[in-house]
Write an enzyme that holds these catalytic residues in place. Structure first.
Site, PDB file in Angstrom:
ATOM      1  N   CYS A   1       0.810  -1.217   0.000  1.00  0.00           N
ATOM      2  CA  CYS A   1       0.000   0.000   0.000  1.00  0.00           C
ATOM      3  C   CYS A   1       0.846   1.271   0.000  1.00  0.00           C
ATOM      4  O   CYS A   1       2.013   1.245   0.361  1.00  0.00           O
ATOM      5  CB  CYS A   1      -0.902   0.124   1.235  1.00  0.00           C
ATOM      6  SG  CYS A   1      -1.996  -1.254   1.434  1.00  0.00           S
TER       7      CYS A   1
ATOM      8  N   SER B   1      11.875  -0.489 -13.495  1.00  0.00           N
ATOM      9  CA  SER B   1      12.621  -0.438 -12.235  1.00  0.00           C
ATOM     10  C   SER B   1      14.056  -0.941 -12.383  1.00  0.00           C
ATOM     11  O   SER B   1      14.897  -0.655 -11.545  1.00  0.00           O
ATOM     12  CB  SER B   1      11.876  -1.200 -11.132  1.00  0.00           C
ATOM     13  OG  SER B   1      11.554  -2.478 -11.575  1.00  0.00           O
TER      14      SER B   1
ATOM     15  N   ASP C   1      17.827  -7.549 -14.488  1.00  0.00           N
ATOM     16  CA  ASP C   1      16.523  -7.504 -13.802  1.00  0.00           C
ATOM     17  C   ASP C   1      16.772  -7.093 -12.354  1.00  0.00           C
ATOM     18  O   ASP C   1      17.835  -7.392 -11.805  1.00  0.00           O
ATOM     19  CB  ASP C   1      15.842  -8.883 -13.860  1.00  0.00           C
ATOM     20  CG  ASP C   1      14.342  -8.772 -13.599  1.00  0.00           C
ATOM     21  OD1 ASP C   1      13.855  -7.644 -13.330  1.00  0.00           O
ATOM     22  OD2 ASP C   1      13.650  -9.807 -13.668  1.00  0.00           O
ATOM     23  N   ASP C   2      15.807  -6.376 -11.749  1.00  0.00           N
ATOM     24  CA  ASP C   2      16.034  -5.932 -10.367  1.00  0.00           C
ATOM     25  C   ASP C   2      15.939  -7.097  -9.386  1.00  0.00           C
ATOM     26  O   ASP C   2      16.630  -7.138  -8.385  1.00  0.00           O
ATOM     27  CB  ASP C   2      15.067  -4.806  -9.978  1.00  0.00           C
ATOM     28  CG  ASP C   2      13.651  -5.136 -10.335  1.00  0.00           C
ATOM     29  OD1 ASP C   2      13.110  -6.102  -9.783  1.00  0.00           O
ATOM     30  OD2 ASP C   2      13.077  -4.436 -11.189  1.00  0.00           O
TER      31      ASP C   2
ATOM     32  N   CYS D   1       7.755 -13.152   2.964  1.00  0.00           N
ATOM     33  CA  CYS D   1       7.757 -11.952   3.795  1.00  0.00           C
ATOM     34  C   CYS D   1       6.514 -11.976   4.671  1.00  0.00           C
ATOM     35  O   CYS D   1       5.433 -12.283   4.192  1.00  0.00           O
ATOM     36  CB  CYS D   1       7.734 -10.717   2.902  1.00  0.00           C
ATOM     37  SG  CYS D   1       7.559  -9.186   3.824  1.00  0.00           S
TER      38      CYS D   1
ATOM     39  N   CYS E   1      15.843  -4.995   7.218  1.00  0.00           N
ATOM     40  CA  CYS E   1      15.261  -6.324   7.121  1.00  0.00           C
ATOM     41  C   CYS E   1      15.748  -6.913   5.808  1.00  0.00           C
ATOM     42  O   CYS E   1      15.669  -6.268   4.765  1.00  0.00           O
ATOM     43  CB  CYS E   1      13.736  -6.279   7.137  1.00  0.00           C
ATOM     44  SG  CYS E   1      13.025  -7.914   6.845  1.00  0.00           S
TER      45      CYS E   1
ATOM     46  N   CYS F   1      13.706 -11.840   3.275  1.00  0.00           N
ATOM     47  CA  CYS F   1      13.358 -12.584   2.057  1.00  0.00           C
ATOM     48  C   CYS F   1      14.612 -13.094   1.330  1.00  0.00           C
ATOM     49  O   CYS F   1      14.547 -14.059   0.577  1.00  0.00           O
ATOM     50  CB  CYS F   1      12.477 -11.754   1.128  1.00  0.00           C
ATOM     51  SG  CYS F   1      13.101 -10.111   0.822  1.00  0.00           S
TER      52      CYS F   1
HETATM   53  S1  SF4 Z   1      13.228  -7.068   3.118  1.00  0.00           S
HETATM   54 FE1  SF4 Z   1      11.967  -8.689   2.278  1.00  0.00          FE
HETATM   55  S2  SF4 Z   1      11.181  -9.799   4.087  1.00  0.00           S
HETATM   56 FE2  SF4 Z   1      11.917  -7.807   4.805  1.00  0.00          FE
HETATM   57  S3  SF4 Z   1      10.135  -6.480   4.790  1.00  0.00           S
HETATM   58 FE3  SF4 Z   1      11.169  -6.206   2.835  1.00  0.00          FE
HETATM   59  S4  SF4 Z   1      10.171  -7.631   1.421  1.00  0.00           S
HETATM   60 FE4  SF4 Z   1       9.639  -8.248   3.523  1.00  0.00          FE
END
Ligand code: SF4
Length: 499
Positions: free
Chosen positions: A8, A317, A379-380, A416, A485, A488
């Site tokens: 969002c 992108s 590719d990103d 995620c 973070c 992923c």
């Molecule tokens: S870095 Fe990856 S796991 Fe962490 S919030 Fe972003 S998309 Fe989600």
């Protein structure tokens, strides 16, 4: 649907000057955040006494027609939202912003993110006999805020205020959200203690007079700011609550309230740099474009392709990374694909043939640039592989001699839980193969290489600098803190996964 989705975009505006057309500013703000969600959109505005809203399914420009906008003329402040559903069905009931009555008057909310302790919070509300009408996390936040306000007001009506209420909510749930809450005369911008989802503050000025403040903005990204003559003021800090309001003499106030219990660990989403944010957005005082460019440069150093004719990308992108690769490798950048920006959403049921070619409908081939060429295609990120596989097929059938895929981020191997629609581990293409050679075979490419996690971090942190204007009174050293973070990519989640 083929691509990775953000959860969002949120936007809020407080007018200082009465001539500001709130609904129009929100409209342009949401257009600038449209890339963060295309399923539904809405806005709620307040004239200081009552709130009015419009909401609908589809793109901002489809929902907010002239007729609809006329219904929202006037107003002193407002919030808007563009949505991609990660929690709750994609229907009108789950469209945001949402609002509810509270002990202290009506409040409205626009939220980005996903609450990791959602089940616990939901049960807590239900056990207090507070009804929930949707599956969305946003309704949980709204109802918890209303419940805390009621508790405070019963205990001590004089000192009950929304800053304290929001802080108590933040202590109950630490991940993941950026939200804007509106009362009839105030906007509150809130970022979770880990800083997982982005949120920034902008100031907009009169056309041709940058010294005259017309109002203040809260936004997921700074990408809409040019279209509304706004300048980035600063980011909302992790764990911070900012309150924007006009005092009795008409002067604007921006009150910052750092969350005292703010965690020392930060977990800003690295994928904002890789894919979600628009390239012109400023995150942590640097252009997202510059980070993507550096990712491309590092990729050229670490994963070269010898005797290639050209470097190209999957627009849009991946363009900055491809340019970075080209400059670093001195191999010319040439476009081989163009993106059809007018595809939009279609509500016509696809037949077999159109379903097959949904990706190909989004792109056009620059055939003379492809025929007989050894191509480095940047590719990103690769998630399921659903976008890149048909594009490689299309390039091969247009006569490409060789296609070498270079990915400007590490392999995506984990889902995620913070509001991004990353599929389950089994659906992620990086988990379906044992080696890069096998992956190249699966993609029908001549080779595949990824940027390493260390190099992504290097690209992100390279140019960071902080100036005094970004240090907020009361937060001090917080503005220097950073942390990401990377779950992923690495499987290391900011909090332990016990839900
Ligand atoms: S870095 Fe990856 S796991 Fe962490 S919030 Fe972003 S998309 Fe989600």
């Amino acid at each position: 649907d083929m691509e990775l989705h953000e959860a969002c975009g949120v936007f809020g505006v407080l007018a200082k000057e009465p001539c500001v057309k709130i609904a129009e500013v929100i409209y342009h703000g949401l257009i600038g955040l449209q890339h963060r969600g295309q399923e539904s959109a809405g806005m709620i505005i307040s004239d200081g006494t009552t709130m009015k809203e419009i909401k609908g399914m589809g793109l901002v420009s489809h929902i907010m027609t002239d007729e609809m906008m006329d219904r929202l003329s006037g107003g002193k402040l407002g919030i808007g939202h563009t949505r991609y559903s990660t929690q709750g069905a994609s229907d009108l009931a789950n469209c945001q912003p949402i609002s509810t009555e509270t002990f202290r008057g009506r409040i409205a909310l626009a939220h980005n993110g996903q609450l990791i302790n959602k089940d616990h919070l939901r049960n807590q509300l239900l056990s207090q006999d507070i009804k929930l009408t949707t599956e969305s996390d946003s309704e949980i936040i709204l109802k918890i805020l209303a419940a805390i306000m009621l508790k405070y007001s019963n205990y001590d009506p004089e000192s009950a205020d929304w800053m304290k209420v929001i802080e108590e909510f933040m202590n109950q749930s630490v991940l993941s959200y950026s939200f804007i809450m509106m009362t009839r005369d105030r906007l509150y911008g809130v970022r979770d203690p880990y800083g997982n989802r982005p949120l920034c503050i902008g100031r907009f000025h009169a056309e041709g007079d940058t010294t005259r403040t017309m109002g203040w903005i809260l936004s997921s990204e700074s990408s809409p700011f040019l279209s509304i003559s706004a300048k980035l003021w600063r980011e909302v800090q992790p764990g911070e609550i900012v309150c924007l309001h006009l005092s009795d003499n008409g002067d604007e106030n921006l009150i910052s309230h750092p969350n005292q219990n703010c965690t020392n660990k930060l977990a800003s989403c690295l994928f904002e740099y890789v894919y979600f944010s628009r390239s012109d957005t400023i995150l942590e005082n640097q252009m997202v474009y510059s980070v993507r460019f550096r990712c491309g440069q590092l990729l050229a150093i670490k994963a070269p392709v010898y005797n290639a004719d050209l470097v190209s990308c999957i627009p849009n992108s991946s363009t900055p990374a491809a340019l970075g690769y080209s400059i670093q490798s001195t191999i010319p950048y040439v476009q081989v694909l163009i993106r059809n920006t007018y595809v939009g959403r279609t509500f016509i049921q696809p037949n077999h043939q159109t379903r097959q070619s949904s990706i190909k409908r989004k792109f056009g081939l620059l055939t003379e640039n492809i025929l007989g060429k050894k191509i480095i295609l940047i590719d990103d990120s690769i998630v399921r592989g659903n976008t890149i596989i048909p594009l490689i097929q299309a390039l091969k059938s247009a006569g490409a001699k060789e296609i070498h895929i270079r990915v400007a981020s590490p392999p995506v191997r984990h889902p995620c839980f913070m509001g991004i629609d990353i599929p389950t581990q089994d659906e992620l293409i990086a988990n379906k193969v044992a080696s890069l050679t096998q992956l190249a075979k699966k993609l029908d490419a001549d080779s595949v290489e990824y940027l390493s996690y260390q190099d992504l971090l290097l690209a992100v942190q390279n140019d960071m600098y902080f100036t005094d204007c970004f240090i907020i009174k009361g937060i001090g050293d917080n503005s220097h803190r950073r942390g990401y973070c990377s779950a992923c990519f690495t499987g290391e989640y900011p909090v332990s996964l016990d839900w």
